[in-house]
Design a protein around this motif. Structure first.
Motif, PDB file in Angstrom:
ATOM      1  N   PRO A  20      13.149 -27.391  -1.241  1.00  0.00           N
ATOM      2  CA  PRO A  20      12.245 -26.291  -0.872  1.00  0.00           C
ATOM      3  C   PRO A  20      12.907 -25.220  -0.016  1.00  0.00           C
ATOM      4  O   PRO A  20      12.634 -24.044  -0.177  1.00  0.00           O
ATOM      5  CB  PRO A  20      11.125 -27.012  -0.112  1.00  0.00           C
ATOM      6  N   VAL A  21      13.815 -25.623   0.891  1.00  0.00           N
ATOM      7  CA  VAL A  21      14.463 -24.628   1.729  1.00  0.00           C
ATOM      8  C   VAL A  21      15.331 -23.702   0.887  1.00  0.00           C
ATOM      9  O   VAL A  21      15.485 -22.524   1.185  1.00  0.00           O
ATOM     10  CB  VAL A  21      15.278 -25.313   2.853  1.00  0.00           C
ATOM     11  N   HIS A  22      15.878 -24.236  -0.201  1.00  0.00           N
ATOM     12  CA  HIS A  22      16.674 -23.409  -1.106  1.00  0.00           C
ATOM     13  C   HIS A  22      15.800 -22.344  -1.773  1.00  0.00           C
ATOM     14  O   HIS A  22      16.200 -21.207  -1.929  1.00  0.00           O
ATOM     15  CB  HIS A  22      17.335 -24.297  -2.166  1.00  0.00           C
ATOM     16  N   TRP A  23      14.592 -22.725  -2.171  1.00  0.00           N
ATOM     17  CA  TRP A  23      13.703 -21.765  -2.826  1.00  0.00           C
ATOM     18  C   TRP A  23      13.332 -20.636  -1.877  1.00  0.00           C
ATOM     19  O   TRP A  23      13.252 -19.484  -2.275  1.00  0.00           O
ATOM     20  CB  TRP A  23      12.446 -22.466  -3.332  1.00  0.00           C
ATOM     21  N   VAL A  24      13.103 -20.969  -0.621  1.00  0.00           N
ATOM     22  CA  VAL A  24      12.783 -19.941   0.369  1.00  0.00           C
ATOM     23  C   VAL A  24      13.975 -19.001   0.543  1.00  0.00           C
ATOM     24  O   VAL A  24      13.829 -17.778   0.574  1.00  0.00           O
ATOM     25  CB  VAL A  24      12.388 -20.578   1.713  1.00  0.00           C
ATOM     26  N   ALA A  25      15.178 -19.573   0.630  1.00  0.00           N
ATOM     27  CA  ALA A  25      16.380 -18.749   0.784  1.00  0.00           C
ATOM     28  C   ALA A  25      16.608 -17.881  -0.441  1.00  0.00           C
ATOM     29  O   ALA A  25      17.022 -16.720  -0.339  1.00  0.00           O
ATOM     30  CB  ALA A  25      17.594 -19.645   1.035  1.00  0.00           C
ATOM     31  N   THR A  26      16.345 -18.431  -1.610  1.00  0.00           N
ATOM     32  CA  THR A  26      16.508 -17.663  -2.834  1.00  0.00           C
ATOM     33  C   THR A  26      15.548 -16.487  -2.873  1.00  0.00           C
ATOM     34  O   THR A  26      15.925 -15.360  -3.203  1.00  0.00           O
ATOM     35  CB  THR A  26      16.277 -18.567  -4.067  1.00  0.00           C
ATOM     36  N   VAL A 180      10.299 -11.678 -10.954  1.00  0.00           N
ATOM     37  CA  VAL A 180       9.736 -10.947  -9.830  1.00  0.00           C
ATOM     38  C   VAL A 180       8.615 -10.042 -10.329  1.00  0.00           C
ATOM     39  O   VAL A 180       8.498  -9.769 -11.526  1.00  0.00           O
ATOM     40  CB  VAL A 180      10.805 -10.078  -9.111  1.00  0.00           C
ATOM     41  N   ASN A 181       7.789  -9.584  -9.399  1.00  0.00           N
ATOM     42  CA  ASN A 181       6.835  -8.532  -9.735  1.00  0.00           C
ATOM     43  C   ASN A 181       6.614  -7.628  -8.537  1.00  0.00           C
ATOM     44  O   ASN A 181       6.923  -7.990  -7.404  1.00  0.00           O
ATOM     45  CB  ASN A 181       5.516  -9.100 -10.282  1.00  0.00           C
ATOM     46  N   TRP A 182       6.122  -6.444  -8.826  1.00  0.00           N
ATOM     47  CA  TRP A 182       5.805  -5.452  -7.806  1.00  0.00           C
ATOM     48  C   TRP A 182       4.351  -5.052  -7.985  1.00  0.00           C
ATOM     49  O   TRP A 182       3.866  -4.898  -9.099  1.00  0.00           O
ATOM     50  CB  TRP A 182       6.677  -4.211  -7.951  1.00  0.00           C
ATOM     51  N   GLN A 183       3.657  -4.866  -6.852  1.00  0.00           N
ATOM     52  CA  GLN A 183       2.259  -4.472  -6.914  1.00  0.00           C
ATOM     53  C   GLN A 183       1.957  -3.529  -5.754  1.00  0.00           C
ATOM     54  O   GLN A 183       2.504  -3.677  -4.654  1.00  0.00           O
ATOM     55  CB  GLN A 183       1.363  -5.704  -6.855  1.00  0.00           C
ATOM     56  N   TRP A 184       1.101  -2.563  -6.017  1.00  0.00           N
ATOM     57  CA  TRP A 184       0.721  -1.571  -5.008  1.00  0.00           C
ATOM     58  C   TRP A 184      -0.275  -2.184  -4.045  1.00  0.00           C
ATOM     59  O   TRP A 184      -1.354  -2.625  -4.449  1.00  0.00           O
ATOM     60  CB  TRP A 184       0.120  -0.359  -5.710  1.00  0.00           C
ATOM     61  N   ARG A 185       0.093  -2.237  -2.749  1.00  0.00           N
ATOM     62  CA  ARG A 185      -0.814  -2.758  -1.726  1.00  0.00           C
ATOM     63  C   ARG A 185      -0.666  -1.944  -0.459  1.00  0.00           C
ATOM     64  O   ARG A 185       0.447  -1.716   0.010  1.00  0.00           O
ATOM     65  CB  ARG A 185      -0.478  -4.215  -1.398  1.00  0.00           C
ATOM     66  N   ASP A 186      -1.788  -1.522   0.092  1.00  0.00           N
ATOM     67  CA  ASP A 186      -1.804  -0.820   1.377  1.00  0.00           C
ATOM     68  C   ASP A 186      -0.838   0.365   1.395  1.00  0.00           C
ATOM     69  O   ASP A 186      -0.088   0.576   2.344  1.00  0.00           O
ATOM     70  CB  ASP A 186      -1.463  -1.784   2.521  1.00  0.00           C
ATOM     71  N   PRO A 195       8.371 -18.397  -7.938  1.00  0.00           N
ATOM     72  CA  PRO A 195       9.101 -19.647  -7.699  1.00  0.00           C
ATOM     73  C   PRO A 195      10.199 -19.861  -8.738  1.00  0.00           C
ATOM     74  O   PRO A 195      10.073 -19.463  -9.886  1.00  0.00           O
ATOM     75  CB  PRO A 195       8.009 -20.727  -7.833  1.00  0.00           C
ATOM     76  N   VAL A 196      11.293 -20.488  -8.317  1.00  0.00           N
ATOM     77  CA  VAL A 196      12.385 -20.782  -9.230  1.00  0.00           C
ATOM     78  C   VAL A 196      11.929 -21.830 -10.236  1.00  0.00           C
ATOM     79  O   VAL A 196      11.014 -22.615  -9.958  1.00  0.00           O
ATOM     80  CB  VAL A 196      13.637 -21.286  -8.483  1.00  0.00           C
ATOM     81  N   PRO A 197      12.524 -21.854 -11.429  1.00  0.00           N
ATOM     82  CA  PRO A 197      12.137 -22.858 -12.424  1.00  0.00           C
ATOM     83  C   PRO A 197      12.253 -24.270 -11.873  1.00  0.00           C
ATOM     84  O   PRO A 197      13.238 -24.607 -11.212  1.00  0.00           O
ATOM     85  CB  PRO A 197      13.135 -22.621 -13.571  1.00  0.00           C
ATOM     86  N   GLY A 198      11.254 -25.096 -12.134  1.00  0.00           N
ATOM     87  CA  GLY A 198      11.281 -26.480 -11.701  1.00  0.00           C
ATOM     88  C   GLY A 198      10.738 -26.718 -10.306  1.00  0.00           C
ATOM     89  O   GLY A 198      10.656 -27.863  -9.857  1.00  0.00           O
TER      90      GLY A 198
END
Length: 200
Positions: A20-26, A180-186, A195-198
């Motif tokens: 999980p720490v790897h996913w956060v770093a990624t 990834v995605n981008w969305q208009w907020r504020d 999340p990474v695959p798996g």
């Protein structure tokens, strides 16, 4: 490396079973790559409806035509050539009824896969016939990434970013990826790395 074994785009490439720490770093690494352009948005830049919808306050008349990505001047150096527009989409990202275009562009080449840029275009505010304005950069070609699975749906722009784990990987065959995605907020575009695959 076999082409079917594409890793997730991230800083720690040795792990085939990331923690999980790897996913956060990624996620942080992907965000850092494009954060400079992803979160900045000029006050007059508004992404809007497709060309066939009715704009608010127009009595049902068609909305203005979306900017033509082929007419824009992009902040990238292709020598004497103009960048190729390889994908595009328009959407009502902030609901104000003024169309903008999100364009995926790259320099033309006879071989390899040159890095892509992803830009948000707005109509010019000056004279008629002026080029569309680049009002936001989602992906800068200087980061060396390619873009696939690009889509503009509803109020969201999504893509898969493709990269390389080292200079030894052929430019035709990226071995890293991250959705990834981008969305208009504020009043700004916000980047979200999926999340990474798996992962769970």
């Amino acid at each position: 490396m076999e082409s079917s074994r594409v890793q997730s785009l991230g800083p720690d490439l040795a792990h085939t079973q990331p923690r999980p720490v790897h996913w956060v770093a990624t996620a942080a690494a992907v965000a850092a790559v494009i954060a400079g352009g992803s979160f900045f948005q000029p006050s007059d830049a508004k992404a809007t409806t497709s060309t066939t919808a009715s704009a608010p306050g127009t009595g049902g008349l068609p909305a203005a035509k979306a900017p033509d990505p082929r007419a824009a001047d992009y902040p990238m150096n292709c020598g004497r050539a103009r960048p190729d527009v390889i994908d595009r989409g328009s959407a009502d990202l902030d609901g104000d009824g003024r169309p903008e275009t999100v364009a995926v562009v790259r320099c033309p080449t006879a071989f390899g896969t040159p890095p892509s840029g992803v830009y948000v275009l707005s109509r010019p505010t000056g004279r008629a016939g002026a080029a569309p304005r680049v009002v936001a950069t989602f992906v800068d070609p200087k980061e060396g990434m390619s873009v696939s699975d690009f889509a503009v749906r509803g109020k969201k722009v999504s893509a898969t970013l493709l990269g390389y784990s080292s200079a030894k990987v052929p430019r035709c065959c990226p071995d890293l990826q991250r959705k990834v995605n981008w969305q208009w907020r504020d009043g700004k575009f916000v980047l979200k790395a999926l999340p990474v695959p798996g992962s769970v």
